[in-house]
Enzyme design. Structure first.
Site, PDB file in Angstrom:
ATOM      1  N   ASP A 247       0.842  -1.196   0.000  1.00 36.60           N
ATOM      2  CA  ASP A 247       0.000   0.000   0.000  1.00 36.60           C
ATOM      3  C   ASP A 247       0.875   1.243   0.000  1.00 36.60           C
ATOM      4  OD1 ASP A 247      -2.235   1.630   0.154  1.00 36.60           O
ATOM      5  OD2 ASP A 247      -2.196   1.632   2.335  1.00 36.60           O
TER       6      ASP A 247
ATOM      7  N   ARG B 222      -2.638   2.464  -6.638  1.00 35.25           N
ATOM      8  CA  ARG B 222      -2.274   1.252  -7.365  1.00 35.25           C
ATOM      9  C   ARG B 222      -3.184   1.043  -8.569  1.00 35.25           C
ATOM     10  NH1 ARG B 222      -1.837  -2.601  -2.024  1.00 35.25           N
ATOM     11  NH2 ARG B 222      -3.345  -1.110  -1.185  1.00 35.25           N
TER      12      ARG B 222
ATOM     13  N   GLN C 266      -1.023   7.744  -7.101  1.00 39.51           N
ATOM     14  CA  GLN C 266      -1.127   8.510  -5.870  1.00 39.51           C
ATOM     15  C   GLN C 266       0.183   9.170  -5.456  1.00 39.51           C
ATOM     16  OE1 GLN C 266      -2.772   6.055  -2.888  1.00 39.51           O
ATOM     17  NE2 GLN C 266      -3.482   7.710  -1.609  1.00 39.51           N
TER      18      GLN C 266
ATOM     19  N   CYS D 255      -8.076  -1.178  -5.853  1.00 42.44           N
ATOM     20  CA  CYS D 255      -7.117  -1.503  -4.802  1.00 42.44           C
ATOM     21  C   CYS D 255      -7.852  -1.277  -3.485  1.00 42.44           C
ATOM     22  CB  CYS D 255      -5.840  -0.683  -4.937  1.00 42.44           C
ATOM     23  SG  CYS D 255      -6.077   1.079  -5.183  1.00 42.44           S
ATOM     24  N   SER D 256      -7.323  -0.449  -2.613  1.00 40.69           N
ATOM     25  CA  SER D 256      -8.058  -0.132  -1.394  1.00 40.69           C
ATOM     26  C   SER D 256      -8.866   1.148  -1.580  1.00 40.69           C
ATOM     27  CB  SER D 256      -7.097   0.016  -0.212  1.00 40.69           C
ATOM     28  OG  SER D 256      -7.800   0.310   0.975  1.00 40.69           O
ATOM     29  N   ALA D 257      -8.161   2.227  -1.939  1.00 36.77           N
ATOM     30  CA  ALA D 257      -8.857   3.490  -2.195  1.00 36.77           C
ATOM     31  C   ALA D 257      -9.309   3.611  -3.637  1.00 36.77           C
ATOM     32  CB  ALA D 257      -7.939   4.664  -1.847  1.00 36.77           C
ATOM     33  N   GLY D 258      -8.705   2.829  -4.530  1.00 35.09           N
ATOM     34  CA  GLY D 258      -9.081   2.900  -5.938  1.00 35.09           C
ATOM     35  C   GLY D 258      -8.439   4.052  -6.667  1.00 35.09           C
ATOM     36  N   VAL D 259      -7.268   4.483  -6.216  1.00 38.66           N
ATOM     37  CA  VAL D 259      -6.610   5.605  -6.885  1.00 38.66           C
ATOM     38  C   VAL D 259      -5.132   5.330  -7.188  1.00 38.66           C
ATOM     39  CG1 VAL D 259      -8.179   7.397  -6.086  1.00 38.66           C
ATOM     40  CG2 VAL D 259      -6.264   6.748  -4.638  1.00 38.66           C
TER      41      VAL D 259
END
EC number: 3.1.3.48
Length: 1442
Positions: free
Chosen positions: A1025, A1063, A1101, A1057-1061
């Site tokens: 991350d 990765r 990011q 991914c987690s936030a979608g931005v």
């Protein structure tokens, strides 16, 4: 367009215009925010702080309303008399005999893998999990260290330490805190009970070279860039972070430097600094924090996180009694207390500036002496003041002896004049301090002027909320520099005067009329000039001549620069300027390009302001009189004075009164400043002086209250015209021009809106509801034909299809063209391009990424649906939102709650030459599983790309939205797991998706006939991350295979991914650019990324991810696609053996890429330490740091975590193998410790040299006696033999490893192999041993340990062939190049000869031939080549490989 001519439009226009005029006339003093008195603001601030205190969670910060001067409100101890930090004066410190050598215990041991780092929002803290003890140095007992904290400045090595020595401050201060473990169980408990704790302060000083001891810390900083981020640190030695000599230190009793400021700290401040390079410093300056003002949060750079220094009062500072430690280079240290920068200034600025009226005609200016004097004594003070009356500017400077009262009386004061005051300290040799705060006084109203803003102290600034992914961007206003400019009214108004150090003065280009209007001169606005964009060198001749041909007018927007550029503490005022100047010196020297980029940014900002509301359109542009012709200065918007020669400028081309057509004609440049100036002072009659406009129209902020003592403009707000002043008698003179200007502005806006509506309507008709496709920049050969055709011309905003609900947008979305200079780069030049970006400490990457961060700053793209109260709970992160214009809209659900059932945090994102190629979304929450699967069904998505693990570093990153086994139901969607295939870096899951509400053949079913579909999930499992993978090759394989799985009839690829931005964006860019490389042989990372940033916020990011994209694409270009199906391998091998144009074969080129790895992958500094060198058999075959196998360190022993062993990636796991050398006699126990620590159960011994001595050859115990390894024992329990087909034997030993403290037992099988590969045996026999090992590994856990004498080619060959044989079984294809390169990346020196690489190809050809022909007759030769009986064509035979 005809509707514009209808009467109703003009009636509406007249009504709006009259309303605007009525508003302006009736409420001229209204501003965007309420501006009260200083007493009111302080009262409000105190109330806010008391509320936070009452809530039990007092908030504090390093600046603003919650800055250090307000800490005492929530923490009473912060107002105590024994506070820290302090400035230590060496000559006042006394030697204390009780302060002897410092005793450190455990500091020489490497930290465990449990040590972690956290971004607390105020600092970066290291939580120490090992035992570090400190005693001596006058400490009352033996203390245990628990945490480490850092404090740093703004940028480029600027002062950032909390403590200082003789006024010298350092870029970074590290503080280690410890407590008495005999009394308390934790550091926090000791603080809560107000008991004595200890702290060490270590300074970091800039060095030209990297400090390798800091590498784990710097690497950790990159993992905690954002607030609340945590990461485990690589092992480090805490002693290496301390000065080389610990004998010279200062001691005093103080406090914590952060709330609660408890006065319980015994401070140890080391005199000698620790080196750190500028490159390593950058990691500190990249840290973010979350600032809070009331209910508003904003993400800012965490910089200047130090508390102002406190008074020493009655305390005594002592020095250690280790006298020899103070002799070395102390003289050099004291002679230059502040290094190269501080040696140029006399002192810090004078503080506590005050201006008070004595009577109707006299003023008194008072100040306090500087907090720090660098070159004592102060001889006198220079008081400079300027005033204006009847448009003439006066100025006077006089000196005041330092031994008298620090006050000055100014007589004959006129109530109609504006006065500006500031003070400068003067030491010997005319060495001067920086200027104090600039005070502005008129008619009993005093203002503090800082930089280019007028501020009211104590008022919090409410910054707009932003994401942790976006850094605040400074927009550079036009500036120009001058050598030795006099201290005139202009230099005072901008808060900058001649540099006290003799360097070139930096002066903001204009003081616009808002400032002057607020002081009684005219209307307009004041520009903000962040320090980060002020150059400190004169432009080159070529640059100046380019810039001189255009007029740049002042803007009215004050932009907040990253970091606190307005300090609340008076002692920091000069530091902000000094730090800004230091930052400029590291800027690129490519002056022309920087000025051109700033010029374009300025043009965009000024053009966008032409459409602002009428509240900002009350400015006029007075034309210069014919008697004062002018030329324009470089980017400054300044007019040169007649008769004055302008250096480095082109001949004038502009006519008097001409205004650049592309700029805002409503902006007034109120002062005209010459671009060059002499050392002489201006006089009132000098015709070359800057002229003021002859007429002074007032702005809306032209009145002020007589009762106000301070009037402020909030620097975070955009409108800075809120300064209040008196009404002017010429008020009516500007009403007529305002009517005309307002009318023209309104007409232009209406026409623009009509054109946009018409244009969009045409596009909808032409595209039948679909966006236009992105166009690409042609290759170099096509550019001549295509003209100015560019890549990704505009950002696409979508018209949803009929199946999606329609929502009327609240405002139109702007169309953003990609900059004209964004052209694709041919792949042949891409390597050179990356080299340029990497040069100068990756400055090119930083510039590019800053441009990416800015590209959507002015677009005003909304995300109202994400912020709606009914939808907020559907967002995983509060600051990662879905843009309204590109969001994916679900079909609304029936029922009363259907209004917002169309929302999901997901956006369409374009791909290469394909609109809506992807859906970028966040990792699903449990509450959004049904929405997630509805979206997949409605969008006909067939491929899911998942680039996160469910839990990372102990934090939930994504919830499992697929069934672990069998079937799960998510609303109307039933999902069944069909199969799972695990690979080293990713997992492939095949899912069956069925919609229970859709019948076969139903009209609403997008596929028409099916109610069940197959969805394939590609899940990458090795991507950290906020970071990047260690190696690019596995990522390329993942991207290529997932991209190849997409079928033409599928909908968008879903990426999350987690936030979608971060990765997610990285994957999308790499995939799209690989397609562009394949199609056009060009790359345009920057242009494409800026384009997709308009579709989802913060895609890609971090700068680290942006760099990784380039590295991965370069790897793809150089290595090309090397995965080959088994049926094509023979012809492929023959093709790579054909010499090319230069006489080299592709096989040779591949091998060169394998052996010439990037330097960052082959760092081996642990193996090269003196304590570890004797543990290596061959210094050329040692583990790379990224793949080094670590051991649990033994307490009190240095270097016990090292063994010459490397992880090697296999087919199923990223650490499937460990390659190591044959143990040396003194590393035998380390070998068994490695097996114990890593739970290894298989050992494969491949002896390269049978001449090893018996005691060295056998590293295992005999059956009669066990081997004791302290934590466990090794016992041989059985021995067996396995015969191979060529009559060779494998000796098999079985061992048991038993723990000495508990019941844990580890069973290990050891294979003692004959010579392998055997050159005298058929090559097919190579796989006989591999098959034995593979079969055994199926029943065992942990990595397989493979070793030969050096841990080199034989062990590497076995790992490579094992992986390739497994790949052949599962995929019917092999990738020899990738497998060989990954082995050499993880353990450099395995493959060193091209024949070794050829042998891998030969072995795989043999294996494929064996499988194709069964056990048919084979002929082998002693060189290892194999021929089948049917083969007759020499060109096609494997003999051609020799």
């Amino acid at each position: 367009m005809r509707r514009l001519l209808e009467p109703c439009w003009w009636i509406l226009f007249l009504k709006i215009t009259s309303s605007v005029l009525h508003y302006v006339v009736c409420f001229p003093a209204l501003t965007e925010g309420y501006v009260g008195t200083l007493q009111e603001s302080r009262q409000d601030s105190s109330v806010q702080i008391r509320r936070r205190k009452a809530s039990g969670d007092p908030y504090w910060a390093y600046s603003g309303a919650y800055g250090p001067e307000h800490w005492v409100t929530s923490s009473v101890s912060c107002g105590g008399s024994h506070q820290s930090p302090i400035d230590i004066l060496d000559h006042h410190a006394r030697v204390g005999d009780e302060y002897q050598e410092l005793q450190l215990d455990g500091f020489d041991n490497e930290s465990s893998n449990k040590t972690w780092m956290k971004n607390t929002g105020k600092t970066v803290a290291i939580l120490l999990k090992d035992d570090y003890f400190v005693s001596g140095a006058g400490l009352p007992g033996r203390f245990k260290a628990e945490k480490v904290e850092f404090h740093w400045g703004h940028s480029n090595g600027s002062a950032g330490s909390e403590h200082s020595v003789n006024g010298r401050r350092f870029p970074v201060e590290m503080q280690i805190f410890f407590y008495n473990p005999d009394d308390f169980d934790s550091f926090q408990t000791a603080i809560s009970e107000n008991r004595i704790i200890g702290a060490m302060a270590i300074f970091f000083q800039v060095s030209p070279r990297d400090n390798s001891a800091l590498d784990p810390i710097i690497h950790g900083l990159k993992g905690v860039v954002h607030h609340e981020k945590e990461t485990f640190l690589d092992p480090f030695i805490l002693r290496d972070l301390l000065p080389a000599s610990l004998g010279s230190y200062y001691r005093y009793t103080g406090s914590l430097t952060t709330p609660p400021c408890s006065e319980i700290v015994e401070w140890i401040v080391f005199r000698r600094p620790v080196p750190i390079s500028y490159h390593q410093l950058e990691a500190f300056y990249s840290i973010f924090t979350t600032e809070q003002q009331d209910h508003v949060k904003s993400v800012e750079y965490l910089r200047n996180n130090f508390r102002p220094q406190q008074a020493l009062n009655d305390r005594v500072v002592s020095k250690s009694a280790v006298r020899d430690a103070w002799n070395h280079d102390l003289a050099d240290f004291l002679d230059n207390p502040l290094g190269t920068e501080a040696s140029k200034v006399c002192s810090s600025p004078p503080i506590h500036m005050k201006v008070q009226p004595l009577n109707q005609t006299a003023l008194q200016v008072s100040w306090s002496q500087p907090e720090t004097i660098y070159h004592p004594p102060i001889m006198n003070y220079m008081i400079s003041y300027s005033w204006t009356k009847n448009e003439d500017e006066k100025e006077k400077t006089f000196t005041k002896d330092s031994d008298k009262d620090l006050k000055a009386t100014i007589s004959h004061v006129s109530p109609d004049s504006l006065y500006l005051f500031r003070v400068q300290a003067v030491c010997r040799n005319d060495m001067r301090s920086d200027f104090s705060q600039t005070m502005l006084f008129q008619a009993n109203t005093t203002r503090i002027f800082q930089g280019t803003r007028i501020v009211k102290t104590g008022v919090p600034t409410a910054s707009p909320a932003s994401s942790a992914d976006m850094a605040p961007i400074s927009s550079g206003s036009s500036t120009w520099t001058s050598s030795g400019i006099p201290f005139s009214f202009v230099s005072m108004a901008t808060g900058m005067g001649p540099s006290s150090s003799g360097s070139q003065a930096t002066v903001a280009s204009v003081v616009t009329s808002t400032l002057l209007a607020g002081l009684g001169f005219g209307g307009g606005g004041i520009s903000s000039f962040p320090s980060t964009v002020w150059p400190t060198r004169l432009p080159t001749a070529s640059a100046a001549s380019k810039q001189a041909g255009r007029t740049v007018l002042a803007t009215t927007e004050a932009l907040a620069s990253p970091g606190p550029d307005v300090h609340s503490a008076p002692s920091k005022d000069s530091e902000g300027t000094e730090e800004g100047e230091k930052e400029e010196k590291s800027e690129s020297e490519d002056g022309e390009r920087e000025h051109e980029e700033e010029e374009k940014d300025s043009e965009k900002k000024e053009k966008s302001e032409a459409t602002h509301t009428a509240a900002e359109s009350d400015r006029t542009a007075p034309a210069p009189t014919p008697s004062s012709p002018h030329r324009t200065a470089a980017e400054g918007g300044h007019q040169t004075i007649p008769g004055r020669r302008q250096d480095h400028s082109a001949p004038a081309t502009d006519q008097p009164g001409h205004v650049a057509p592309d700029l805002d004609p409503l902006v007034d440049t109120a002062t005209q400043v010459p671009p060059t100036a002499t050392e002489e002072h201006y006089s009132g009659s000098d015709p070359r002086r800057p002229e003021m406009p002859s007429k002074k129209p007032m702005s809306r902020g032209d009145r002020f209250s007589e009762d106000s003592k301070f009037i402020t403009v909030n620097p975070a707000e955009k409108n800075t015209s809120g300064m209040l002043s008196r009404p002017s008698p010429g008020r009516m003179e500007w009403i007529i021009p305002l009517i005309v200007v307002s009318a023209l502005t309104f007409v232009c806006l209406v026409l623009l809106i009509a054109v946009l509506v018409y244009w969009r309507g045409c596009n909808k008709i032409k595209s039948k509801g679909f966006p236009r496709r992105s166009r690409e920049v042609p290759s170099s050969g096509e550019r001549g034909e295509k003209g100015s055709r560019k890549c990704f011309q505009t950002a696409h905003f979508y018209v949803e299809d009929s199946s999606s609900p329609r929502v009327v947008p609240n405002e139109s979305v702007p169309i953003i063209p990609i900059p004209d200079d964004m052209e694709a780069i041919p792949v042949k030049q891409f390597g050179k391009h990356i080299g340029e970006l990497y040069s100068n400490s990756q400055h090119g990457f930083s510039e590019d990424f800053e441009e990416v961060q800015r590209c959507t700053a002015d677009m005003n793209i909304t995300a109202e649906h994400s912020n709606h109260p009914d939808n907020k709970h559907k967002n995983r992160y509060i600051n990662i939102l879905a843009y309204d214009h590109s969001r994916v809209k679900l079909r609304p659900l029936p029922g009363k709650d259907s209004k917002h059932s169309d929302y999901i945090n997901a956006n369409y994102v374009d791909g290469y030459n394909k609109a809506k190629a992807y859906i970028a979304t966040q990792g699903p929450l449990k509450s959004t599983f049904e929405d997630f699967w509805r979206m997949i069904w409605e969008q006909n998505t067939g491929i899911i790309i998942m680039i996160t693990n469910l839990v990372e570093k102990g934090r939930r990153k994504c919830d499992q939205y697929w069934p672990t086994e069998n079937t799960e139901e998510y609303g109307n969607i039933i999902v069944t797991l069909k199969s799972t295939k695990v690979h080293a870096c990713y997992t492939v899951r095949r899912l069956s998706v069925r919609n229970t509400k859709v019948k076969k053949g139903q009209k609403g079913n997008p596929k028409g006939r099916q109610n069940e579909r197959t969805v394939i999930q590609y899940h990458y499992t090795q991507w950290p991350d906020m970071g990047v993978p260690e190696y690019a090759l596995p990522v390329l394989t993942f991207v290529r295979r997932s991209s190849a799985a997409r079928m033409p009839d599928m909908g968008p690829v879903l990426v999350h991914c987690s936030a979608g931005v971060g990765r997610t964006g990285t994957y999308i860019v790499i995939d799209s650019m690989l397609q562009q490389i394949k199609d056009k042989s060009t790359v345009n990372v920057l242009g494409f990324l800026k384009h997709i940033r308009t579709q989802r916020n913060y895609l890609v990011q971090t700068e680290e991810q942006y760099i990784f994209i380039h590295d991965a694409l370069l790897e793809a270009i150089l290595g090309k696609e090397t995965a080959v199906s088994s049926s094509q391998l023979h012809s492929y091998v023959n093709s790579i053996l054909i010499p090319g144009v230069g006489g080299k074969t592709r096989l040779e080129k591949q091998f060169k890429l394998i052996t010439q790895c990037n330097a960052k992958y082959v760092e081996c500094f642990s193996a090269q330490k003196e304590c570890n060198k004797e543990k290596n058999r061959n210094s050329s075959v040692v583990p790379a740091e990224r793949a080094r196998v670590g051991l649990a360190p033994l307490p009190g022993m240095k270097g016990t975590d090292y063994i010459n062993a490397s992880y090697i990636m296999g087919y199923y796991r990223s650490n499937e193998f460990i390659i190591t050398q044959h143990p040396l006699p003194h590393t035998t126990k380390d070998f068994w410790r490695m097996i114990w620590d890593h739970n290894a159960q298989i050992i494969v011994m491949l002896p390269d040299n049978q001449s090893l001595a018996e005691d060295e050859f056998v590293y295992w115990p005999s059956r009669e006696e066990s081997m004791n390894c302290e934590a466990f024992t090794v016992t041989l329990i059985s021995k067996d033999r396995l015969c191979l087909s060529n009559e060779e034997q494998i000796i098999i030993h079985d061992f048991i490893l038993e723990a000495t403290q508990d019941d844990y037992v580890l069973e290990v099988r050891h294979f003692q192999c004959p010579k392998w590969p055997n050159p005298d045996a058929p090559i097919s026999s190579t796989f006989e041993l591999i098959n034995v090992i593979k079969e055994e590994a199926l029943t065992r856990d942990g990595p397989t340990i493979v070793h030969d004498e050096y841990g080199a080619v034989s062990a590497g060959m076995l790992c490579a062939l094992t992986t390739l044989s497994q790949q052949l079984e599962n995929e019917n294809a092999v990738d020899v190049f990738q497998v060989a390169k990954m082995i050499n990346l993880m353990r450099p020196g395995v493959f060193t000869d091209i024949e070794q690489y050829q042998f891998v190809y030969k072995a795989m050809l043999s294996l494929i031939s064996t499988k194709e022909n069964g056990n048919g007759p084979m002929t082998g030769d002693k060189n290892g080549a194999v021929l089948t009986a049917e083969e007759s064509d020499p060109a096609e035979s494997m003999e051609s490989l020799v």
